[in-house]
Structure formats: C-alpha cells, structure tokens
Design a protein around this motif. Sequence first.
Motif, PDB file in Angstrom:
ATOM      1  N   TRP A  22       0.842  -1.196   0.000  1.00  8.59           N
ATOM      2  CA  TRP A  22       0.000   0.000   0.000  1.00  8.59           C
ATOM      3  C   TRP A  22       0.876   1.245   0.000  1.00  8.59           C
ATOM      4  N   VAL A  23       0.481   2.241  -0.760  1.00  8.44           N
ATOM      5  CA  VAL A  23       1.245   3.483  -0.725  1.00  8.44           C
ATOM      6  C   VAL A  23       0.327   4.679  -0.482  1.00  8.44           C
ATOM      7  N   GLY A  24      -0.897   4.403  -0.099  1.00  6.40           N
ATOM      8  CA  GLY A  24      -1.811   5.501   0.209  1.00  6.40           C
ATOM      9  C   GLY A  24      -2.051   6.405  -0.979  1.00  6.40           C
ATOM     10  N   MET A  25      -1.941   7.705  -0.755  1.00  4.77           N
ATOM     11  CA  MET A  25      -2.287   8.678  -1.786  1.00  4.77           C
ATOM     12  C   MET A  25      -1.097   9.043  -2.670  1.00  4.77           C
ATOM     13  N   LYS A  26      -0.028   8.287  -2.602  1.00  5.92           N
ATOM     14  CA  LYS A  26       1.196   8.660  -3.309  1.00  5.92           C
ATOM     15  C   LYS A  26       0.953   9.046  -4.768  1.00  5.92           C
ATOM     16  N   TYR A  27       0.208   8.191  -5.485  1.00  6.18           N
ATOM     17  CA  TYR A  27       0.047   8.453  -6.912  1.00  6.18           C
ATOM     18  C   TYR A  27      -0.897   9.599  -7.200  1.00  6.18           C
ATOM     19  N   PHE A  28      -1.833   9.807  -6.272  1.00  6.57           N
ATOM     20  CA  PHE A  28      -2.706  10.966  -6.450  1.00  6.57           C
ATOM     21  C   PHE A  28      -1.899  12.247  -6.282  1.00  6.57           C
ATOM     22  N   ASN A  29      -1.047  12.258  -5.248  1.00  3.20           N
ATOM     23  CA  ASN A  29      -0.203  13.433  -5.041  1.00  3.20           C
ATOM     24  C   ASN A  29       0.711  13.668  -6.234  1.00  3.20           C
ATOM     25  N   LEU A  30       1.249  12.578  -6.725  1.00  2.00           N
ATOM     26  CA  LEU A  30       2.142  12.658  -7.873  1.00  2.00           C
ATOM     27  C   LEU A  30       1.420  13.317  -9.049  1.00  2.00           C
ATOM     28  N   PHE A  31       0.167  12.928  -9.212  1.00  5.14           N
ATOM     29  CA  PHE A  31      -0.613  13.461 -10.334  1.00  5.14           C
ATOM     30  C   PHE A  31      -0.948  14.935 -10.110  1.00  5.14           C
ATOM     31  N   PHE A  32      -1.411  15.260  -8.890  1.00  5.29           N
ATOM     32  CA  PHE A  32      -1.814  16.642  -8.637  1.00  5.29           C
ATOM     33  C   PHE A  32      -0.632  17.604  -8.748  1.00  5.29           C
ATOM     34  N   HIS A  33       0.556  17.116  -8.449  1.00  2.00           N
ATOM     35  CA  HIS A  33       1.714  18.012  -8.498  1.00  2.00           C
ATOM     36  C   HIS A  33       2.450  17.932  -9.817  1.00  2.00           C
ATOM     37  N   ASN A  34       1.913  17.133 -10.721  1.00  2.00           N
ATOM     38  CA  ASN A  34       2.525  17.014 -12.034  1.00  2.00           C
ATOM     39  C   ASN A  34       2.127  18.222 -12.876  1.00  2.00           C
ATOM     40  N   PRO A  35       3.088  18.802 -13.593  1.00  2.00           N
ATOM     41  CA  PRO A  35       2.724  19.971 -14.418  1.00  2.00           C
ATOM     42  C   PRO A  35       1.638  19.675 -15.448  1.00  2.00           C
ATOM     43  N   VAL A  36       1.487  18.412 -15.897  1.00  4.91           N
ATOM     44  CA  VAL A  36       0.456  18.140 -16.898  1.00  4.91           C
ATOM     45  C   VAL A  36      -0.946  18.193 -16.298  1.00  4.91           C
ATOM     46  N   PHE A  37      -1.047  18.087 -14.977  1.00  5.31           N
ATOM     47  CA  PHE A  37      -2.364  18.024 -14.346  1.00  5.31           C
ATOM     48  C   PHE A  37      -3.265  19.171 -14.785  1.00  5.31           C
ATOM     49  N   GLY A  38      -2.736  20.401 -14.677  1.00  2.00           N
ATOM     50  CA  GLY A  38      -3.528  21.572 -15.039  1.00  2.00           C
ATOM     51  C   GLY A  38      -3.956  21.546 -16.492  1.00  2.00           C
ATOM     52  N   THR A  39      -3.002  21.218 -17.363  1.00  2.55           N
ATOM     53  CA  THR A  39      -3.299  21.181 -18.799  1.00  2.55           C
ATOM     54  C   THR A  39      -4.370  20.148 -19.112  1.00  2.55           C
ATOM     55  N   LEU A  40      -4.210  18.952 -18.532  1.00  4.60           N
ATOM     56  CA  LEU A  40      -5.171  17.881 -18.810  1.00  4.60           C
ATOM     57  C   LEU A  40      -6.560  18.285 -18.374  1.00  4.60           C
ATOM     58  N   LEU A  41      -6.636  18.820 -17.165  1.00  2.00           N
ATOM     59  CA  LEU A  41      -7.935  19.189 -16.626  1.00  2.00           C
ATOM     60  C   LEU A  41      -8.567  20.272 -17.483  1.00  2.00           C
ATOM     61  N   LYS A  42      -7.748  21.244 -17.851  1.00  2.00           N
ATOM     62  CA  LYS A  42      -8.250  22.363 -18.650  1.00  2.00           C
ATOM     63  C   LYS A  42      -8.732  21.855 -20.014  1.00  2.00           C
ATOM     64  N   ASN A  43      -7.913  21.049 -20.664  1.00  2.00           N
ATOM     65  CA  ASN A  43      -8.295  20.543 -21.985  1.00  2.00           C
ATOM     66  C   ASN A  43      -9.574  19.737 -21.925  1.00  2.00           C
ATOM     67  N   THR A  44      -9.636  18.832 -20.919  1.00  2.00           N
ATOM     68  CA  THR A  44     -10.805  17.979 -20.798  1.00  2.00           C
ATOM     69  C   THR A  44     -12.058  18.817 -20.607  1.00  2.00           C
ATOM     70  N   LEU A  45     -11.982  19.764 -19.672  1.00  2.00           N
ATOM     71  CA  LEU A  45     -13.169  20.576 -19.384  1.00  2.00           C
ATOM     72  C   LEU A  45     -13.549  21.456 -20.569  1.00  2.00           C
ATOM     73  N   PHE A  46     -12.546  22.080 -21.190  1.00  2.00           N
ATOM     74  CA  PHE A  46     -12.816  22.973 -22.321  1.00  2.00           C
ATOM     75  C   PHE A  46     -13.539  22.238 -23.428  1.00  2.00           C
ATOM     76  N   ILE A  47     -12.985  21.097 -23.825  1.00  2.00           N
ATOM     77  CA  ILE A  47     -13.575  20.371 -24.946  1.00  2.00           C
ATOM     78  C   ILE A  47     -14.987  19.946 -24.607  1.00  2.00           C
ATOM     79  N   SER A  48     -15.187  19.430 -23.380  1.00  2.00           N
ATOM     80  CA  SER A  48     -16.520  18.898 -23.120  1.00  2.00           C
ATOM     81  C   SER A  48     -17.543  19.995 -22.888  1.00  2.00           C
ATOM     82  N   LEU A  49     -17.124  21.106 -22.311  1.00  2.00           N
ATOM     83  CA  LEU A  49     -18.096  22.185 -22.137  1.00  2.00           C
ATOM     84  C   LEU A  49     -18.456  22.807 -23.486  1.00  2.00           C
TER      85      LEU A  49
END
Lengths: 269, 298
Positions: A22-49
């Motif tokens: 078990w590593v708990g939230m390790k991978y979630f933290n890794l994702f949230f602090h990854n520079p691509v996180f913002g871009t991915l979220l923005k792209n996903t939301l923009f396209i679908s909205l």
Amino acid sequence: MFNAVLAFKDYNVIKGIWGSPWVGMKYFNLFFHNPVFGTLLKNTLFISLYLLAAGFPIPIILALALNEVKSGRFKRVVQLVTYAPYFISTVVMVSIIMLFLAPNLGIVNMILGSLGIDSINFLGNPNMFRSVYVWSEVWQSAGYSAVIYLAALAGVDPSLYEAARVDGASRLQKIWNVDVPGILPAAVIILILNVGNVMSIGFEKIYLLQNPLNTTTSEIISTYVYKIGLLNANYSFATAVGLFNSVINLILLVTVNFAAKRLSKNSLW
Amino acid sequence: MAGVKQKIRESYGDRIFLVCIYVFLAIILAVTLYPLIFIVSSSFSSPSAVSGGRVWLWPVEATLIGYKSALQNSQIVTGYANSIFYTAFGTLISVALTTMIAYPLSRKTFFGRSGLMMFIVFTMLFSGGLIPTYLVVKAVGLIDTRWALLLPNAIWVWQVIIARTFFSTSIPDELAEASEMDGCSDLRFIWNVVLSLSKPILAVLALMYAVGQWNAYFDALIYLKTNDLFPLQLFLRSILIQNANSGGLNAGQIADTQQLLALMKYSIIVVSSLPVLIVYPFVQRYFVQGMLIGSVKG
C-alpha cells in the motif's frame, strides 16, 4: 472494478495486485503536483463544455424545426439523412475529417481557396482542434439526438395546439409556449446525463485526431491514462488518474441531478 | 394576428417563419448530405481527378479502380472477415446475456432485484477505469484472443435497462401466473412465451449491439496484438489514419501509388461503412423504438 485499489498501491507484476504494498495517496499526489495536471484538466473541461454548449441545443432546435414541417416526405428525408452519420464508425469519421481538412487538397481548404482565403492547417493548429472535434461531433450526432425530442413532441397533447391556435398564437409563440415545455423533461434528463459525462468525453475520437502538433490542446485525461498506463506500463499511476476522473464524474452527476430535482422536479432517480 | 374567419388562417409573419424553417432544414440537409455524396463520388473517380482536387459533386472520369485496389488489399479482406465474425458472434452472445439478465430483473418475484439493478446501474455511472479493466482481462487470460472482443463489453448497461423496461411493461405477471397454472415450467415459459412476445426488443438489442461491434476499435486496440485477429476498424486505422504502407499494390502501379492511395481511402471508407449504411434505412424504426423505450424510464 475492485482492481481500482491499484491506485493506492505500488504495483508489482510479480507480487500481483493484492500482494503489492500500500502506498496511500502517493500516486494521487504525484498526479496533482505534475505539471500536466492543469493542462489535462483544462483541456478535458474545455472540450466537453464546448461540446455541451453546441451539442445540447442544436438537436433541440433541429427537432423543433422538423416538428413544424407538415409535409411527410421532406420531414422523412431530413430525418433519414441527418440520422445516417451516427452509424459511421469513429475510425472512418476521423479519416473523413482528415481528408476534408487536409492542408492543400482537402475539400474545405479548396472551397476556402476559391473564396480567396489562405489554406488552414486545421489539425496542425492547436487553436482549431476543439472546434474541429466539437463540430464534427455535432455533424455526426445531431440527427440521432433529435429523435428523443421528436418523440417527446409527438406526445404533446393536441388540444394544447388547438387552444394556442384559437388564442391566436403565432408559430413562434406556439413553439415557445407549447413545444418547449413539452420537451423540457426529456431535455433535463439528457442534460444531466451529458454533464455527468463531462470528464469522460470520447477517448476514441480524440486519440485518433491527435498529432504531435496539436497535443497542447488535445491531450485529455483519458488519452493520458492510456498512454501512461498501457503504453508505458505505469499501472498504478494511470489507475489513480482514471479513478480521479471517475470520482469527479460521479460527483458532477449527483450534483446536477440534485439541482435538476430542485429546479424542475425532473431527475434520474 | 390571423383574420378570424371560419378557419383560422396563418398570419403573414407565420408564413415567413415557416419559410425560414424550410430554408434552415434545407441547409442542414445539404450540410449533412454533401460530405457523404462527396465521399461516394470521389470513390468512383479516377486517381488523378481525386489527387488533383477536380471532384466537387459528381464522379470525375468514373472508374472502379479504387474499389479494385481496395478489395485486393489483403488487410481489408482479413479485417472484413474478422469483423463479420466478431459482429455475428458478439451480437449473439450479447443479446443472449442481456436477455438472461434483464428478464429476471423485470419480474417482481425475483429476490433482490432492486439491489442487483442498482449494482448494475452503478457500473454505468462509475467504473474503475481503463487499467483495472485491462488487468482483469489479462488475468483471465483473454489478451490477444478473439474472446477479448466478445466478452469484456458483452453487456451494455443501457441495453439491459431497455430490455428490462420492455419485459416489465409488455409481459404482465398475470401471463406468467396463467402459464404456471397450466403447468408450464419457468424455462419453457421464457422460451415459448417471453421470447416470442419480445421479438421487437430482441431486434433492437441485436441491431444496436451489431452496429456497436462493427464500429468498435478500442477494445481491439488494447487487447489484440496479432494482426490475423484484427477487426476491420483497426486495419482502417492503420491505412486511413496512420497512412501505413498497405499490401496489394503491384509493381506497375508504383508510380501512381500516391494518387491511388488517396483514391483508395475514399473507396475503403465506402466499402467499410456500406453494410451499416445500407441496412440502416430499413431498420431505422427499430433504433428509434429502442431509444424511446430506453427514455421512458432512464
């Protein structure tokens, strides 16, 4: 689905899913602090909205317009033709987009050229990507989506139309006061379902439309999960990203459903 | 407003409005139809006309050469055969499984049906995601087998909902009771009574699954590695989108290869979409029906 616990573990091929530590939230933290996180979220939301803004009202308008047509044959032809693109597969659809939008010999650029407009490299331009995706999607599915509204319109009580006529309502007034309320319940349900899917827009089409030139706007969460998880075999990280996506979706769905229940008494459950 | 005579006449404004609606629909019709006509016309034109951009509406220098080279392509032939197999068997399996799960859920006497239904619907709203699904398929040993395309997505929750709604509204409990009184077993009741009363819904399910299976590429993309197992859509992806070199061109054509490839794309698009598009106008009403049943109670 229980394998989703993978997101909280350090996956090890030999130990298997349940044996991995078990590593708990390790991978979630890794994702949230990854520079691509913002871009991915923005792209996903923009396209679908964007898709929601264009793809939700157009079928309704189409259905309302079709409902005004009394000539049976014209109505049938329009319905048959607008419904047809729905049956084109994603792969074929994307290749049609590519053929039509090709920079030099695509038909769209040839038409633009004959109007004296310089050719546009639609798929190589990150700013164009969303529009290409959304409008081709509308082209393909508007007729299909209109069917539900047409059925709702067919179910409107005829005496309401008579009353409207007697009261001297114009066509536009009749549409606004009789037709629109008639399809509102169906529209609300479909809106709820669409919003619930905001984060899970079609992987299949976007993945095929992607090229190195447009990834700045075309990389979305699901394509990223596929690349990281299956192409790079980083299972735990990709599962965490996917799980994050699913949870957001569920929250959105429940929220919108709740709001719809409050506002219009229509809801999924 | 309308002059009140014996019959209420349409006002001037209304007629203009109606004309606008017709124009609007005509534009939509043209916008939808033109790309389809353009593709078909291109597929019948000569390679040079297609590459030279001389096709606008109707075929230019009509020939069948595009189709000839498309059908000589070994990948297209293999893909076609595989897709027919996947569509036929996949549809059979899917319809059988969907009926088997939807029928019990439609009976009020079935123990725990609302709990089970909630569980099924939940999987539609929330899934573990791509990787966990992939790992399950892998653990079961289906990777790179034909079963990988037939089993993991065999049941669509939406279809279960449609079928369940149909069964519970059109097959009354009284019918089941009456058969039971006559000494009919449950299995025989399902086989003889339920299935023969449910032909319309079975047609809807089969059509939706068949189109879905024919057009799908994603499962094949992640689960299959052997070329011989690929469905048509996966070959189409490599030919049409990735511009992969395709077999089946002979030496004499090499000079024209580039032009021919451009033409072939149009022909391949037509050939691969044909089965669905030809059948669709005849079965359109079943699709509409299916959507309506589904939307009665989501």
